[in-house]
Write an enzyme that holds these catalytic residues in place. Structure first.
Site, PDB file in Angstrom:
ATOM      1  N   LYS A  87       0.860  -1.193   0.000  1.00 25.68           N
ATOM      2  CA  LYS A  87       0.000   0.000   0.000  1.00 25.68           C
ATOM      3  C   LYS A  87       0.896   1.243   0.000  1.00 25.68           C
ATOM      4  CE  LYS A  87      -4.324   1.295   2.309  1.00 25.68           C
ATOM      5  NZ  LYS A  87      -5.077   1.149   3.564  1.00 25.68           N
TER       6      LYS A  87
HETATM    7  O1  G3P Z   1      -9.046   2.165   4.144  1.00 29.73           O
HETATM    8  C1  G3P Z   1      -8.963   3.500   4.534  1.00 29.73           C
HETATM    9  C2  G3P Z   1      -9.637   3.667   5.825  1.00 29.73           C
HETATM   10  O2  G3P Z   1      -8.949   2.989   6.818  1.00 29.73           O
HETATM   11  C3  G3P Z   1      -9.946   5.016   6.267  1.00 29.73           C
HETATM   12  O3  G3P Z   1     -11.118   4.885   6.961  1.00 29.73           O
HETATM   13  O4  G3P Z   1     -12.805   5.443   8.590  1.00 29.73           O
HETATM   14  O5  G3P Z   1     -10.411   6.134   8.963  1.00 29.73           O
HETATM   15  O6  G3P Z   1     -11.792   7.256   7.221  1.00 29.73           O
HETATM   16  P1  G3P Z   1     -11.554   5.995   8.013  1.00 29.73           P
END
Ligand code: G3P
Length: 218
Positions: A87
């Site tokens: 990633k």
């Molecule tokens: O895959 C990306 C993700 O982890 C971000 O999610 O909920 O932290 O915006 P969030």
């Protein structure tokens, strides 16, 4: 549409895997920290533990932000297990690193995508997956799903093979809308997957079937 779970929590990964609908896992440094996994060796071991649960792609994020560092880290991550997808953040050196790994046949996931221009660059650089963060766009009053639709159109125009991995999914409606638009993958918390099970008419219907069966079989 593939279902990935966005967590480093082994119990939740196992639960999703046992449901039989899991296609992969995404992690990031924040999710690792949330589980208390710190230190390079512990983090690398945790990736292997995840790979041993899931029969599918597992995204492991580089920490370096320079080209040489990303290559070194990404190669070490890719050597850990055949399920690992490297990633890489959407920055200038990240685009170069995507091209490097693509030429070597190593799978990549370009993360922190917030615009169609970034999505175009990720595809041009040969990313396997690219992750638009729809929830974080919603958080700043910009419709994240509109971005997914825009990228779908662009990728279809030119037959790009990079897969649209809708990330920062927060709830079941994100999942359903992503499926309508044609995202290739969604990654979200366990609740965004198990929440799809729920409907009160299912519960009421089952309750009645079981009650009627019980009446006839006293
Ligand atoms: O895959 C990306 C993700 O982890 C971000 O999610 O909920 O932290 O915006 P969030």
């Amino acid at each position: 549409m593939k279902f990935f779970i966005d967590t480093a929590n082994l119990a939740q990964i196992k639960e999703a895997q046992e449901l039989g609908v899991l296609d992969g896992v995404t992690t990031n440094p924040s999710l690792m920290a949330k589980e208390g996994i710190t230190g390079t060796n512990n983090i690398l071991k945790h990736y292997v533990d995840i790979c041993n649960i899931v029969d599918g792609d597992v995204s492991a994020e580089v920490i370096a932000t320079d080209y040489a560092g990303m290559i070194k880290e990404g190669e070490a991550l890719a050597d850990l297990h055949e399920n690992i997808v490297v990633k890489i953040p959407m920055i200038k050196d990240g685009v170069k690193a995507l091209r490097y790994f693509s030429n070597k046949g190593i799978k990549t996931n370009c993360t922190l995508i917030f615009s169609a221009g970034q999505a175009l660059l990720a595809a041009k650089a040969g990313a396997t997956y690219m992750s638009p963060f729809i929830g974080r766009l919603d958080d700043v009053s910009t419709d994240g799903l509109d971005l997914i639709a825009q990228i779908r159109l662009i990728y279809d125009n030119y037959f790009f093979e990079t897969q649209i991995l809708a990330a920062s999914v927060r709830h079941t409606m994100h999942v359903i809308k992503c499926a309508e638009i044609g995202a290739d993958v969604m990654t979200g918390p366990l609740s965004s997957i198990t929440g799809l099970l729920n409907h009160p008419l299912t519960d009421l219907g089952l309750e009645k079937f079981l009650a009627d069966y019980a009446k006839g079989n006293k």
